[in-house]
Design a protein around this motif. Structure first.
Motif, PDB file in Angstrom:
ATOM      1  N   LEU A  83       7.145  49.527  75.878  1.00  0.00           N
ATOM      2  CA  LEU A  83       6.632  50.292  74.741  1.00  0.00           C
ATOM      3  C   LEU A  83       5.158  50.594  74.967  1.00  0.00           C
ATOM      4  CD1 LEU A  83       7.163  51.430  71.872  1.00  0.00           C
ATOM      5  CD2 LEU A  83       6.418  49.205  70.979  1.00  0.00           C
ATOM      6  N   LEU A  84       4.773  51.864  74.746  1.00  0.00           N
ATOM      7  CA  LEU A  84       3.396  52.300  74.940  1.00  0.00           C
ATOM      8  C   LEU A  84       2.556  52.105  73.679  1.00  0.00           C
ATOM      9  CD1 LEU A  84       3.981  55.665  76.836  1.00  0.00           C
ATOM     10  CD2 LEU A  84       2.982  53.567  77.786  1.00  0.00           C
ATOM     11  N   PHE A  85       1.263  51.897  73.896  1.00  0.00           N
ATOM     12  CA  PHE A  85       0.278  51.814  72.827  1.00  0.00           C
ATOM     13  C   PHE A  85      -0.911  52.701  73.194  1.00  0.00           C
ATOM     14  CE2 PHE A  85       2.783  48.104  72.142  1.00  0.00           C
ATOM     15  CZ  PHE A  85       2.685  47.797  70.788  1.00  0.00           C
ATOM     16  N   PRO A  86      -1.693  53.137  72.202  1.00  0.00           N
ATOM     17  CA  PRO A  86      -2.825  54.029  72.506  1.00  0.00           C
ATOM     18  C   PRO A  86      -3.922  53.374  73.325  1.00  0.00           C
ATOM     19  CG  PRO A  86      -2.826  53.416  70.185  1.00  0.00           C
ATOM     20  CD  PRO A  86      -1.530  52.957  70.752  1.00  0.00           C
ATOM     21  N   SER A  87      -3.996  52.046  73.333  1.00  0.00           N
ATOM     22  CA  SER A  87      -4.981  51.331  74.143  1.00  0.00           C
ATOM     23  C   SER A  87      -4.511  49.898  74.343  1.00  0.00           C
ATOM     24  CB  SER A  87      -6.363  51.325  73.468  1.00  0.00           C
ATOM     25  OG  SER A  87      -6.335  50.534  72.301  1.00  0.00           O
ATOM     26  N   GLY A  88      -5.104  49.209  75.305  1.00  0.00           N
ATOM     27  CA  GLY A  88      -4.805  47.796  75.471  1.00  0.00           C
ATOM     28  C   GLY A  88      -5.239  46.989  74.263  1.00  0.00           C
ATOM     29  N   TYR A  89      -6.358  47.371  73.668  1.00  0.00           N
ATOM     30  CA  TYR A  89      -6.836  46.694  72.455  1.00  0.00           C
ATOM     31  C   TYR A  89      -5.791  46.803  71.350  1.00  0.00           C
ATOM     32  CZ  TYR A  89     -10.503  44.801  69.450  1.00  0.00           C
ATOM     33  OH  TYR A  89     -11.246  43.992  68.622  1.00  0.00           O
ATOM     34  N   ALA A  90      -5.253  48.011  71.167  1.00  0.00           N
ATOM     35  CA  ALA A  90      -4.245  48.221  70.121  1.00  0.00           C
ATOM     36  C   ALA A  90      -2.992  47.403  70.396  1.00  0.00           C
ATOM     37  CB  ALA A  90      -3.905  49.704  70.012  1.00  0.00           C
ATOM     38  N   ALA A  91      -2.622  47.282  71.663  1.00  0.00           N
ATOM     39  CA  ALA A  91      -1.439  46.490  71.996  1.00  0.00           C
ATOM     40  C   ALA A  91      -1.644  45.028  71.622  1.00  0.00           C
ATOM     41  CB  ALA A  91      -1.125  46.624  73.487  1.00  0.00           C
ATOM     42  N   ASN A  92      -2.768  44.445  72.033  1.00  0.00           N
ATOM     43  CA  ASN A  92      -3.024  43.040  71.734  1.00  0.00           C
ATOM     44  C   ASN A  92      -3.148  42.796  70.237  1.00  0.00           C
ATOM     45  OD1 ASN A  92      -3.006  42.074  74.361  1.00  0.00           O
ATOM     46  ND2 ASN A  92      -5.161  42.500  74.688  1.00  0.00           N
ATOM     47  N   LEU A  93      -3.955  43.616  69.584  1.00  0.00           N
ATOM     48  CA  LEU A  93      -4.177  43.443  68.151  1.00  0.00           C
ATOM     49  C   LEU A  93      -2.870  43.568  67.380  1.00  0.00           C
ATOM     50  CD1 LEU A  93      -6.642  43.179  66.111  1.00  0.00           C
ATOM     51  CD2 LEU A  93      -6.348  45.633  65.765  1.00  0.00           C
ATOM     52  N   GLY A  94      -2.097  44.595  67.696  1.00  0.00           N
ATOM     53  CA  GLY A  94      -0.882  44.861  66.940  1.00  0.00           C
ATOM     54  C   GLY A  94       0.235  43.884  67.201  1.00  0.00           C
ATOM     55  N   VAL A  95       0.458  43.546  68.462  1.00  0.00           N
ATOM     56  CA  VAL A  95       1.588  42.671  68.809  1.00  0.00           C
ATOM     57  C   VAL A  95       1.378  41.279  68.230  1.00  0.00           C
ATOM     58  CG1 VAL A  95       2.769  41.523  70.705  1.00  0.00           C
ATOM     59  CG2 VAL A  95       2.263  43.960  70.850  1.00  0.00           C
ATOM     60  N   ILE A  96       0.202  40.694  68.457  1.00  0.00           N
ATOM     61  CA  ILE A  96      -0.015  39.319  68.012  1.00  0.00           C
ATOM     62  C   ILE A  96      -0.017  39.225  66.493  1.00  0.00           C
ATOM     63  CG2 ILE A  96      -1.636  37.383  68.044  1.00  0.00           C
ATOM     64  CD1 ILE A  96      -2.514  38.383  70.820  1.00  0.00           C
ATOM     65  N   SER A  97      -0.660  40.183  65.828  1.00  0.00           N
ATOM     66  CA  SER A  97      -0.694  40.131  64.362  1.00  0.00           C
ATOM     67  C   SER A  97       0.675  40.391  63.754  1.00  0.00           C
ATOM     68  CB  SER A  97      -1.707  41.149  63.819  1.00  0.00           C
ATOM     69  OG  SER A  97      -1.347  42.475  64.164  1.00  0.00           O
ATOM     70  N   ALA A  98       1.587  41.002  64.518  1.00  0.00           N
ATOM     71  CA  ALA A  98       2.935  41.254  64.006  1.00  0.00           C
ATOM     72  C   ALA A  98       3.858  40.063  64.217  1.00  0.00           C
ATOM     73  CB  ALA A  98       3.527  42.500  64.672  1.00  0.00           C
ATOM     74  N   VAL A  99       3.785  39.427  65.382  1.00  0.00           N
ATOM     75  CA  VAL A  99       4.753  38.366  65.683  1.00  0.00           C
ATOM     76  C   VAL A  99       4.406  37.039  65.011  1.00  0.00           C
ATOM     77  CG1 VAL A  99       5.408  39.402  67.882  1.00  0.00           C
ATOM     78  CG2 VAL A  99       3.604  37.674  67.832  1.00  0.00           C
ATOM     79  N   ALA A 100       3.120  36.762  64.773  1.00  0.00           N
ATOM     80  CA  ALA A 100       2.710  35.493  64.163  1.00  0.00           C
ATOM     81  C   ALA A 100       2.508  35.662  62.667  1.00  0.00           C
ATOM     82  CB  ALA A 100       1.426  34.995  64.815  1.00  0.00           C
ATOM     83  N   GLN A 101       2.942  34.673  61.906  1.00  0.00           N
ATOM     84  CA  GLN A 101       2.845  34.705  60.452  1.00  0.00           C
ATOM     85  C   GLN A 101       1.992  33.535  59.955  1.00  0.00           C
ATOM     86  OE1 GLN A 101       4.320  37.395  58.971  1.00  0.00           O
ATOM     87  NE2 GLN A 101       4.906  37.997  61.047  1.00  0.00           N
ATOM     88  N   GLU A 102       1.738  33.515  58.651  1.00  0.00           N
ATOM     89  CA  GLU A 102       0.828  32.518  58.079  1.00  0.00           C
ATOM     90  C   GLU A 102       1.281  31.085  58.324  1.00  0.00           C
ATOM     91  OE1 GLU A 102       0.012  33.215  53.995  1.00  0.00           O
ATOM     92  OE2 GLU A 102      -0.991  35.134  54.343  1.00  0.00           O
ATOM     93  N   GLU A 103       2.572  30.838  58.366  1.00  0.00           N
ATOM     94  CA  GLU A 103       3.064  29.474  58.550  1.00  0.00           C
ATOM     95  C   GLU A 103       3.070  29.044  60.019  1.00  0.00           C
ATOM     96  OE1 GLU A 103       6.698  32.224  58.456  1.00  0.00           O
ATOM     97  OE2 GLU A 103       4.761  32.023  57.401  1.00  0.00           O
ATOM     98  N   ASP A 104       2.713  29.970  60.932  1.00  0.00           N
ATOM     99  CA  ASP A 104       2.724  29.676  62.357  1.00  0.00           C
ATOM    100  C   ASP A 104       1.369  29.149  62.826  1.00  0.00           C
ATOM    101  OD1 ASP A 104       5.308  30.700  62.367  1.00  0.00           O
ATOM    102  OD2 ASP A 104       4.628  32.724  62.866  1.00  0.00           O
ATOM    103  N   THR A 105       1.325  28.689  64.068  1.00  0.00           N
ATOM    104  CA  THR A 105       0.074  28.228  64.683  1.00  0.00           C
ATOM    105  C   THR A 105      -0.104  28.932  66.019  1.00  0.00           C
ATOM    106  OG1 THR A 105       0.329  26.035  63.667  1.00  0.00           O
ATOM    107  CG2 THR A 105      -1.270  26.242  65.452  1.00  0.00           C
TER     108      THR A 105
END
Length: 396
Positions: A106-128
């Motif tokens: 899957l493509l993203f507009p930048s590497g920054y967007a990929a890191n920011l978006g993927v990690i903030s999506a997969v991890a939730q408040e109850e996770d570590t």
């Protein structure tokens, strides 16, 4: 003060930045062939580029991009989810999946967007999340944005990480997040050890191969390939803006992972898609990376030669790393800026890295090589560096 006037605190803050030697000015830069550049119309040897395989100006990439520019124009016109995904986006994602040996990408507009978006999506408040202290800002920002519990570890002190993983109990998931190669130190993450810890404590390992793709591994897939742990990594993120010579980020993985990200990651859903011409150029670059491994070989040979030359100078602090990122830690930001200025006067553009990009007391020259550089460039650089350090009272 009218609403159009800037608040006084901005000027005060800028003055404090200047007094600390941390002010960053804007300069006019133009890349040139052969590892050179024009900086405000003066030609310099460029030791500040991440174009490791010298592909950004390769005629084959330029031709591929030009053809698609003529056919489809400049912009993608919309997000990929709405209407911006052309046949070139599809083709690049298919090539990335084949290159990475995965089901999908899957493509993203930048590497920054990929890191920011993927990690903030997969991890939730109850996770570590367990995040290496040297990780790129985009990884750190993604960890924080997720709202998960945030723990920092050191890759050279994994016993502490093991204790923290053991202490983390409950229903939440565990994520270990790391760069494969740390961008300011050039040091490689201990991926096999991290895989062992992830297996032992049922954690998911997320790695960013931004500085690994194209540079490491028999086929250029990155450090995980080189160390034989690709299949043990949960999510592999990469960029197209460094060794690939283009623009954008990507995730490679299973069809299930990519379908989930397509439906959940905000930085992908709500961003205009990459220009189709960039996708065409990246397709050409991936073919070159696979068919011309001598570029990687030359890059490693040059890197080893310069690192050896620097280590012959006992007064220099050069971290124990390999590959094209070679930092010289000078500690003091004013000295770092002065040496970088001296080097520029003698014909070299070198990154001068200061806090907050790196921790206090670790200001450095960040030398980055490409396969386009020559041995003579390295020899001239070492002489210029010796001269600058001697003039600034730092000689051996």
């Amino acid at each position: 003060m009218s609403s159009s006037e800037l608040p006084e605190w901005m000027e005060t803050d800028l003055q404090q930045i200047r007094e600390a030697g941390l002010f960053r000015s804007r300069r006019t830069f133009q890349p040139q062939p052969g590892g050179r550049c024009l900086l405000e119309d003066r030609e310099l040897i460029n030791f500040s580029s991440n174009d490791y395989l010298d592909l950004a100006q390769d005629p084959r990439l330029v031709s591929a991009a030009s053809e698609v520019l003529t056919e489809l124009g400049v912009g993608a016109r919309a997000s990929a989810l709405v209407s911006g995904r052309t046949n070139w986006h599809t083709r690049l994602e298919e090539q990335l999946a084949e290159f990475e040996g995965t089901e999908s990408a899957l493509l993203f507009p930048s590497g920054y967007a990929a890191n920011l978006g993927v990690i903030s999506a997969v991890a939730q408040e109850e996770d570590t999340i367990f995040c290496d202290r040297l990780n790129h800002a985009s990884l750190i920002d993604g960890c924080r944005l997720s709202g998960a519990r945030f723990r920092v570890y050191r890759h050279d002190a994994l016993e502490k990480l093991k204790r923290e993983l053991a202490k983390s109990t409950g229903a939440g998931r565990k994520f270990i997040v790391t760069d494969s190669v740390f961008s300011m130190d050039g040091i490689s993450a201990p991926l096999p050890d991290l895989c062992e810890l992830a297996d032992e404590f049922r954690a998911s390992l997320i790695i960013d191969e931004a500085h690994g793709t194209g540079v490491y591994g028999k086929d250029g897939r990155g450090l995980a390939e080189e160390l034989g742990v690709e299949d043990r990594v949960t999510i592999r993120i990469g960029t197209l803006s460094k060794a690939v010579g283009c623009l954008g980020g990507f995730v490679a993985g299973s069809a299930t992972l990519i379908d989930w990200l397509w439906n959940r990651v905000r930085t992908q859903i709500y961003s205009t898609a990459l220009p189709p011409s960039i996708c065409a150029a990246a397709c050409a670059a991936l073919q070159i990376i696979q068919t011309e491994p001598e570029r990687r070989t030359r890059l490693q040979e040059l890197s080893q030669a310069l690192r050896s030359g620097l280590r012959e100078r006992p007064h220099l602090t050069v971290p124990d790393s390999r590959g094209p990122i070679i930092p010289v830690v000078l500690s003091d930001p004013a000295l770092t800026m002065q040496v970088a200025s001296d080097l520029q006067e003698t014909g070299f553009l070198v990154g001068a890295i200061r806090p907050p990009t790196v921790p206090q007391g670790t200001s450095r020259l960040r030398i980055s090589l490409t396969c386009a550089h020559q041995r003579e460039d390295l020899e001239r650089f070492l002489k210029a560096l010796d001269g600058s350090l001697a003039r600034n009272g730092q000689s051996r």
